[in-house]
Design an enzyme around this catalytic site. Structure first.
Site, short mmCIF file in Angstrom:
data_model
loop_
_atom_site.label_atom_id
_atom_site.label_comp_id
_atom_site.label_asym_id
_atom_site.label_seq_id
_atom_site.Cartn_x
_atom_site.Cartn_y
_atom_site.Cartn_z
CD GLU A 180 -1.21 -5.72 5.44
OE1 GLU A 180 -1.54 -4.56 5.78
OE2 GLU A 180 -1.06 -6.05 4.25
CG HIS A 234 -3.66 -3.45 3.07
ND1 HIS A 234 -2.80 -2.93 4.02
CD2 HIS A 234 -4.17 -2.38 2.40
CE1 HIS A 234 -2.79 -1.61 3.94
NE2 HIS A 234 -3.61 -1.25 2.97
CB CYS A 274 -1.01 -0.03 1.14
SG CYS A 274 -2.38 1.13 0.88
#
Length: 259
Positions: A223, A221, A113
């Site tokens: 993660e 994202h 990001c």
């Protein structure tokens, strides 16, 4: 045997509008520990006390995380306006020179990001202040309402270059991703290869051409639930492999690491 250290770039926050802290989302730490099998180390975003030379001597890789503040447009020769949002000049001062040093040396980096945008700016690129204001573009920001699961829900396709780096790592020429960003790439920096795009043409996946190490970065994202989402898991596994190779003293070009 000790696990390799992955530095996680943090952001500056104020608690109760008074007490400054440096922090990062727990999901970044979990992705590093659970998928990369590495030791997560939070890096304060203060260039007065954190020096690139020290970092690259101690870490085997770095994650440049997402953040609410944006890269200051001074870093790519444009004037700051309210459209650019908030800034974190301390993080700019650590992240941008660190990215350039890692690219030069082959130290693995993974941009997410804001980190994706930092990699582009570090290589001489620029950013749009607000993607949704551009003709033909859609709103890539997170939903303002809803649960955290709804905010990180998969929302659009990203298509990759056939036979490219991301296609090879992920085993598919397109995947579904979440989207929680307002800014995006305007001009790609030197050697930045846009390897994946959203349906509206917004760049979503990049790497640095000819870099001696891992430089894959994404606008979404991964993660979020990195261990259970197959796309996220593949990305962090590839990054972790590069980190372990660096830690073991193996200098292998990024394309071989992910091919």
């Amino acid at each position: 045997m000790a696990r390799p250290i992955i530095g996680i770039l943090t952001n500056s926050h104020l608690i109760n509008d008074q007490y400054e802290v440096y922090g990062s989302g727990a999901i970044n730490v979990e992705a590093v520990g659970d998928v990369c099998d590495a030791l997560p180390l939070l890096i304060p975003s203060t260039p007065d006390h954190v020096h690139v030379k020290d970092l690259i001597e101690r870490c085997a890789g770095f994650i440049f995380t997402g953040a609410r503040p944006n890269v200051h447009p001074d870093e790519y020769g444009e004037e700051a306006t309210p459209a650019y949002g908030d800034f974190d000049r301390g993080r700019d001062g650590v992240a941008l020179p660190l990215i350039r040093a890692c690219v030069e040396r082959g130290l693995p980096i993974f941009g997410i990001c804001r980190g994706f945008q930092e990699v582009n700016v570090a290589m001489g690129g620029s950013l749009y202040p607000e993607i949704r204001d551009l003709p033909g573009r859609t709103n890539h920001r997170m939903p303002p309402e809803g649960t955290i699961e709804e905010k990180f829900a998969l929302r659009h396709v990203v298509k990759f270059t056939e036979g490219g780096v991301f296609h090879r790592v992920l085993g598919s020429h397109e995947v579904m991703t979440n989207t929680l960003h307002g800014q995006g790439i305007k001009e790609a920096g030197a050697r930045i290869v846009v390897d994946g795009v959203a349906p509206d043409g917004t760049p979503e996946a990049i790497y640095v051409d000819g870099a001696p190490g891992f430089t894959m970065s994404v606008q979404w994202h991964p993660e979020w639930k990195a261990a259970s989402n197959p796309v996220s898991s593949a990305l962090f596994t590839a990054f972790g492999g590069a980190v372990h190779a660096w830690d073991a003293g193996e200098l292998r070009p990024s394309l071989k690491l992910v091919g």
